[in-house]
Design an enzyme around this catalytic site. Structure first.
Site, PDB file in Angstrom:
ATOM      1  CB  SER A 107     -50.910 -35.955 -28.821  1.00 12.78           C
ATOM      2  OG  SER A 107     -50.404 -35.455 -27.607  1.00 12.78           O
ATOM      3  CD  GLU A 144     -53.194 -41.058 -26.323  1.00  9.54           C
ATOM      4  OE1 GLU A 144     -52.124 -41.462 -25.824  1.00  9.54           O
ATOM      5  OE2 GLU A 144     -53.375 -39.869 -26.624  1.00  9.54           O
ATOM      6  CG  HIS A 180     -48.524 -40.059 -26.534  1.00  4.25           C
ATOM      7  ND1 HIS A 180     -49.895 -39.937 -26.410  1.00  4.25           N
ATOM      8  CD2 HIS A 180     -48.053 -38.808 -26.765  1.00  4.25           C
ATOM      9  CE1 HIS A 180     -50.228 -38.655 -26.560  1.00  4.25           C
ATOM     10  NE2 HIS A 180     -49.142 -37.957 -26.780  1.00  4.25           N
TER      11      HIS A 180
END
Length: 305
Positions: free
Chosen positions: A108, A205, A275
Site C-alpha cells: 500500500s 494493485e 488489499h
C-alpha cells in the site's frame, strides 16, 4: 543485493512510517510474531500519532533509519500503510541503507519505500503483509514464511489452486519486478523518486477506487511513457473498485482492456497480492519471468541468502 534469510530467533523491527495504528492491533501483531519464534524490537515512535500520520516526519524517518543501523535487527516490518511514506523520502540516507541490507516489507503506502530502496540501494524488498495484516489466512502466512526463510535460490510463485491466475498477450516476459499500489506509483511521477519501468515487469494493485480514477492513473502512466517501457504486467487485487453505476461508467475490465491490455504485452492478472486475502509475498527489484503458458511467476534469482 539481498539480505540474510530469516530464521527462528531472529529479530523483527516494527515501525510505523506512514499512518498510525491502534495500540491494540500493534500489541496483537507483536504477540503473533513472537508466537512464530521471532523476537520483536519496537521503533521508538511506533505508537506516535500526529493527525493522520504516525508521528512527525523526522521521527518516522529516524525509526526507519535506526532499524537499518541496528545490528540486532534482521528484518524491518511496517505495521500499516495509510499515508505519509512520501513525506519522508528526502529524509532517508540511502547509502547507509545500502551498507546495511535487511529484509524490508510492506504494501500500500509502503510502495514508495519498496521501489526507491530497491532502485537506489540495489536491494530486493518485499511487497507483502504488514504487522496488522491477517496472518490467520494460511496462504498469506505460508507465502510470507516460505519467501523469507527458504527462497535462497530461484523459485516459482503461483496463485492458490482455487484462485485462477489469468494470462493475456503472449507467452513470456522478463525483467525486474517493480511496482505496488497504483496511486502511489502515479504520485511519484515527475519527482526524483519516480518508478523506473524500462524493460521491467510492472506489478499494480489498488483499493477503493472507481474505474474513472484507475483510468486517470493509468493514463498518467501512459502519458509519461511508463507503460510503454514495460516488458510485461502483473495485475494484483483491485479490491472494492467496481463502479456503483455501470450505466454511467466504464467497467474496471473495460479500463484494463483499453489502458493496459491494448499494449499487447504479456500480462498475468488476478494475482493474489494487494488489499485482500490471500496476500502473497512478491519480491520487488528481483529478476523474474512471466510464464503465461503455466500461469505463474518465475523468480530467476535468490531473494535472501
Amino acid at each position: 543485493m539481498i539480505a540474510k534469510k530469516l530464521k527462528q530467533g531472529d529479530t523483527i523491527g516494527l515501525i510505523s512510517p506512514a499512518s498510525p495504528e491502534d495500540t491494540s492491533k500493534i500489541k496483537k501483531a507483536i504477540s503473533f510474531l513472537k508466537s512464530l519464534g521471532f523476537k520483536v524490537k519496537e521503533g521508538k515512535h511506533l505508537y506516535d500519532k500526529w493527525g493522520y500520520l504516525a508521528g512527525k516526519d523526522n521521527d518516522r524517518a529516524e525509526d526507519l533509519m535506526n532499524m537499518f543501523l541496528d545490528k540486532d535487527v534482521d528484518m524491518i516490518l511496517c505495521i500499516r500503510g495509510g499515508y505519509g511514506s512520501m513525506r519522508i523520502l528526502p529524509l532517508l540516507n540511502y547509502q547507509l541503507i545500502k551498507n546495511n541490507p535487511k529484509i524490508f516489507m510492506g504494501y500500500s503506502d509502503i510502495t514508495t519505500f519498496l521501489n526507491i530502496i530497491s532502485s537506489k540501494c540495489n536491494l530486493i524488498t518485499f511487497h507483502g503483509p504488514m504487522g496488522s495484516s491477517n496472518f490467520t489466512d494460511k496462504d498469506t502466512l505460508k507465502s510470507f514464511l516460505n519467501t523469507l526463510i527458504t527462497c535462497d535460490k530461484p523459485y516459482v510463485i503461483s496463485n492458490p489452486k482455487d484462485k485462477i491466475l489469468n494470462c493475456r498477450n503472449g507467452e513470456y516476459a522478463e525483467g525486474k519486478i517493480v511496482g505496488g499500489n497504483l496511486s502511489l506509483i502515479a504520485s511519484t511521477l515527475g519527482t526524483p523518486y519516480e518508478i523506473d519501468t524500462r524493460g521491467n515487469i510492472l506489478f499494480i494493485e489498488e483499493v477503493s477506487e472507481e474505474p474513472y480514477a484507475i483510468d486517470r492513473m493509468l493514463t498518467h502512466l501512459h502519458l509519461s511513457g511508463k507503460l510503454q517501457q514495460c516488458s510485461g504486467f502483473i495485475l494484483g487485487q483491485f479490491t472494492d473498485c467496481p463502479s456503483p453505476s455501470y450505466s454511467k461508467s466504464l467497467t474496471l475490465a473495460q479500463v484494463i482492456e483499453d489502458r493496459l491490455l491494448s499494449l499487447n504485452k504479456p500480462t498475468l492478472y488476478n494475482f493474489m497480492s494487494g488489499h485482500d486475502y490471500p496476500k502473497l509475498t512478491l519480491p520487488i527489484g528481483v529478476k523474474a519471468r512471466i510464464d503465461c503458458n503455466n500461469a505463474r511467476i518465475e523468480i530467476l534469482e535468490a531473494v535472501v541468502k
